[in-house]
Design a protein around this motif. Structure first.
Motif, short mmCIF file in Angstrom:
data_model
loop_
_atom_site.label_atom_id
_atom_site.label_comp_id
_atom_site.label_asym_id
_atom_site.label_seq_id
_atom_site.Cartn_x
_atom_site.Cartn_y
_atom_site.Cartn_z
N ALA A 73 12.00 -33.02 30.10
CA ALA A 73 13.02 -32.52 31.04
C ALA A 73 12.96 -31.00 31.14
CB ALA A 73 14.41 -32.95 30.57
N GLY A 74 12.53 -30.35 30.08
CA GLY A 74 12.43 -28.89 30.12
C GLY A 74 11.13 -28.38 30.73
N ARG A 75 10.23 -29.31 31.11
CA ARG A 75 8.93 -28.87 31.67
C ARG A 75 8.79 -29.19 33.16
NH1 ARG A 75 4.62 -27.93 28.38
NH2 ARG A 75 3.17 -28.79 29.91
N LEU A 76 9.05 -30.46 33.50
CA LEU A 76 8.77 -30.91 34.86
C LEU A 76 9.42 -32.26 35.09
CD1 LEU A 76 6.82 -29.92 37.20
CD2 LEU A 76 5.10 -31.43 36.20
N LEU A 77 10.18 -32.39 36.18
CA LEU A 77 10.88 -33.65 36.42
C LEU A 77 10.25 -34.51 37.51
CD1 LEU A 77 14.64 -32.61 36.19
CD2 LEU A 77 13.30 -33.88 34.53
N ASN A 78 9.78 -33.90 38.55
CA ASN A 78 9.26 -34.72 39.65
C ASN A 78 8.11 -34.02 40.37
OD1 ASN A 78 9.12 -36.13 42.37
ND2 ASN A 78 10.63 -37.37 41.31
N THR A 79 7.10 -34.80 40.69
CA THR A 79 5.95 -34.25 41.43
C THR A 79 5.63 -35.13 42.64
OG1 THR A 79 4.37 -35.60 40.21
CG2 THR A 79 4.91 -33.43 39.27
N PHE A 80 6.47 -36.13 42.90
CA PHE A 80 6.19 -37.16 43.90
C PHE A 80 4.82 -37.76 43.57
CE2 PHE A 80 5.10 -38.31 48.51
CZ PHE A 80 5.67 -39.55 48.39
N ASP A 81 3.88 -37.78 44.49
CA ASP A 81 2.63 -38.49 44.22
C ASP A 81 1.54 -37.60 43.61
OD1 ASP A 81 3.58 -40.94 44.87
OD2 ASP A 81 2.84 -40.96 46.92
N PHE A 82 1.85 -36.32 43.36
CA PHE A 82 0.86 -35.52 42.62
C PHE A 82 0.72 -36.13 41.23
CE2 PHE A 82 2.24 -32.29 45.69
CZ PHE A 82 1.02 -31.78 46.10
N PRO A 83 -0.51 -36.32 40.77
CA PRO A 83 -0.66 -36.89 39.43
C PRO A 83 -0.23 -35.93 38.33
CG PRO A 83 -2.81 -36.51 40.49
CD PRO A 83 -1.77 -36.09 41.47
N THR A 84 0.17 -36.48 37.21
CA THR A 84 0.50 -35.66 36.04
C THR A 84 -0.19 -36.30 34.82
OG1 THR A 84 2.43 -37.03 35.50
CG2 THR A 84 2.82 -35.08 36.90
N PRO A 85 -0.40 -35.52 33.78
CA PRO A 85 -0.99 -36.10 32.56
C PRO A 85 -0.14 -37.24 32.03
CG PRO A 85 -1.02 -33.70 32.43
CD PRO A 85 -0.23 -34.06 33.67
#
Ligand SMILES: Cc1ncc(COP(=O)(O)O)c(C=O)c1O
Length: 429
Positions: A73-85
């Motif tokens: 929660a302190g890093r990143l919550l949503n990217t939609f369809d961009f991939p994340t690790p």
């Protein structure tokens, strides 16, 4: 000084501001939990036999899960369809844990969303719109899943449904609609399925959708061999076999996936609930070939696969492995089941106890011979259990089945203590 809010104060707020269409529950306002135990807003303690609704398999407020979610929660919550690790690692880990033929996964937010996606995939892949679904089946409340749900009370006055559903009897053996008995019946309901399809299908049958056991209908477990034969039936006809493991997966039945009990090879597998153990996430797993019926932009979800939920779901997998929760569910489940079977012998108003792993239904009846459902009794038992510190609920086609589904972390000692509450409550009737 500010007045402490009581349970009744919170329930008054609920009545004022909420529409009252959620499922009936005993009047408790939860405050916090730990493992298989819960405390309400007045500090009262409960053993948990609900896991929410078979969600919190790794237990309430597991420190590793809490840390994974708060860290993310302190890093990143949503990217939609961009991939994340987080999403990609989760995809890899889930596929690695699957039967080898299932090699692709897409993440959604809720079970209904996953089920809806599975129906769209089956239609697109087969170019056919009919689907066999089952009496008593429950797949969610949005229109696609509701349309393949076999419970009139879920669909009442919401029609018309999405066309194409062909409903067939599910093996609710305790109340067999054909008044037959297993194994002498040789699973007659499968033979009958041919008759249903011959009568109902307009020639556009594309798939079968089924739960490994029916949860909402009262934890109705099919007899051994049924699921295997149903899958063979579907495959022989070239149908997409969709297995709804939204509820039955993640160790609940004493196996990681319920499909393992009969070595099933579904074409599409849906996951939900336990996958995030409280983090909102669901998934559709299938094959490269089947998913190839979708082109870029044809299936996605704003919240599906968000890094927060994926981080949580990764922690869930780690916890399950570290704490050997699948094995625990199997062995502690047997222990719990023996207790419940003992109670069935003792109390004549328990008509049936069924389940495996850590999911059981206790079906209350007015009379063991007529099997007349005792919904009022089930409700009173639940209310008394909750008043005495056992968090539980009821469900079922007739509303007469008590739900026994504790978090998989429950210990034998907690089982003994919670069963003792139930037994003392049952003794008062
Ligand atoms: C077997 C099954 N499928 C689908 C769903 C729908 O899941 P959700 O409530 O997350 O949409 C449920 C929920 O109870 C379920 O038990």
């Amino acid at each position: 000084m500010k007045k402490e809010m009581t349970t009744q104060d919170w329930l008054d707020l609920s009545e004022r501001f909420e529409p009252g269409c959620a499922n009936w529950q005993a009047p408790v306002v939860w405050d916090h939990g730990r493992g298989a135990e819960i405390w309400d807003v007045e500090g009262k303690h409960y053993f948990d036999w609900t896991s929410g609704v078979l969600v919190t398999n790794v237990g309430h407020a597991h420190p590793h899960l809490a840390e994974a979610i708060s860290g993310q929660a302190g890093r990143l919550l949503n990217t939609f369809d961009f991939p994340t690790p987080q999403r990609l690692t989760l995809a890899q880990k889930i596929i690695e844990a699957m039967p080898p033929h299932l090699d692709k996964v897409i993440f959604m937010t809720t079970g209904a969303e996953a089920m809806d996606a599975s129906l769209r995939i089956a239609r697109r892949y087969t170019q056919k719109f009919e689907i066999v679904a089952f009496w008593g089946g429950f797949h969610g409340r949005s229109y696609g899943p509701m349309s393949v749900t076999g419970l009139a009370k879920i669909k009442r006055h919401f029609g018309p449904m999405v066309p194409g559903t062909i409903l067939a009897p599910y093996p609710y053996c305790y109340r067999c609609p054909f008044e037959k008995a297993y194994p002498e019946c040789d699973i007659f309901c499968l033979t009958f399925l041919d008759k249903v399809v011959e009568t109902e299908s307009s020639g556009y049958l594309g798939g079968v959708i089924v739960e490994p056991y029916q949860g909402t209908s009262g934890f109705v477990f099919p007899p051994p061999g049924y699921m295997r034969r149903l899958e063979e039936w579907a495959k022989k006809r070239g149908l997409v076999f969709i297995l709804d493991e939204v509820q039955s997966s993640y160790g609940r039945t004493g196996k990681m996936w319920a499909l393992e009990h009969e070595n099933l090879k579904p074409d599409v597998l849906c996951l939900g609930k336990g996958i995030g153990s409280g983090a909102p996430i669901a998934a559709v797993v299938s094959t490269t070939e089947i998913f190839s019926c979708l082109s870029t932009g044809e299936m996605s979800s704003t919240m599906g696969g968000n890094p927060l939920s994926c981080a949580g779901a990764l922690a869930v997998l780690e916890i399950m492995a570290e704490e050997r929760l699948v094995e625990k569910a199997a062995s502690n489940g047997e222990y719990l089941k023996n207790h419940l079977l003992r109670l069935m012998k003792k109390f004549s108003f328990i008509g049936d106890v069924r389940g495996m792993g850590l999911v059981y239904g206790i079906e209350f009846v007015k009379d063991r011979t007529t099997k007349e459902p005792a919904a009022d009794l089930a409700r009173e038992v639940v209310l008394k259990c909750v008043a005495n510190g056992l968090m539980c609920g009821k469900l079922g086609i007739y509303g007469n089945v008590m739900r026994v589904a504790p978090p998989l972390v429950i210990t034998k000692e907690q089982i003994d203590k919670s069963v003792a509450i139930l037994e003392s409550v049952l003794s008062t009737f």
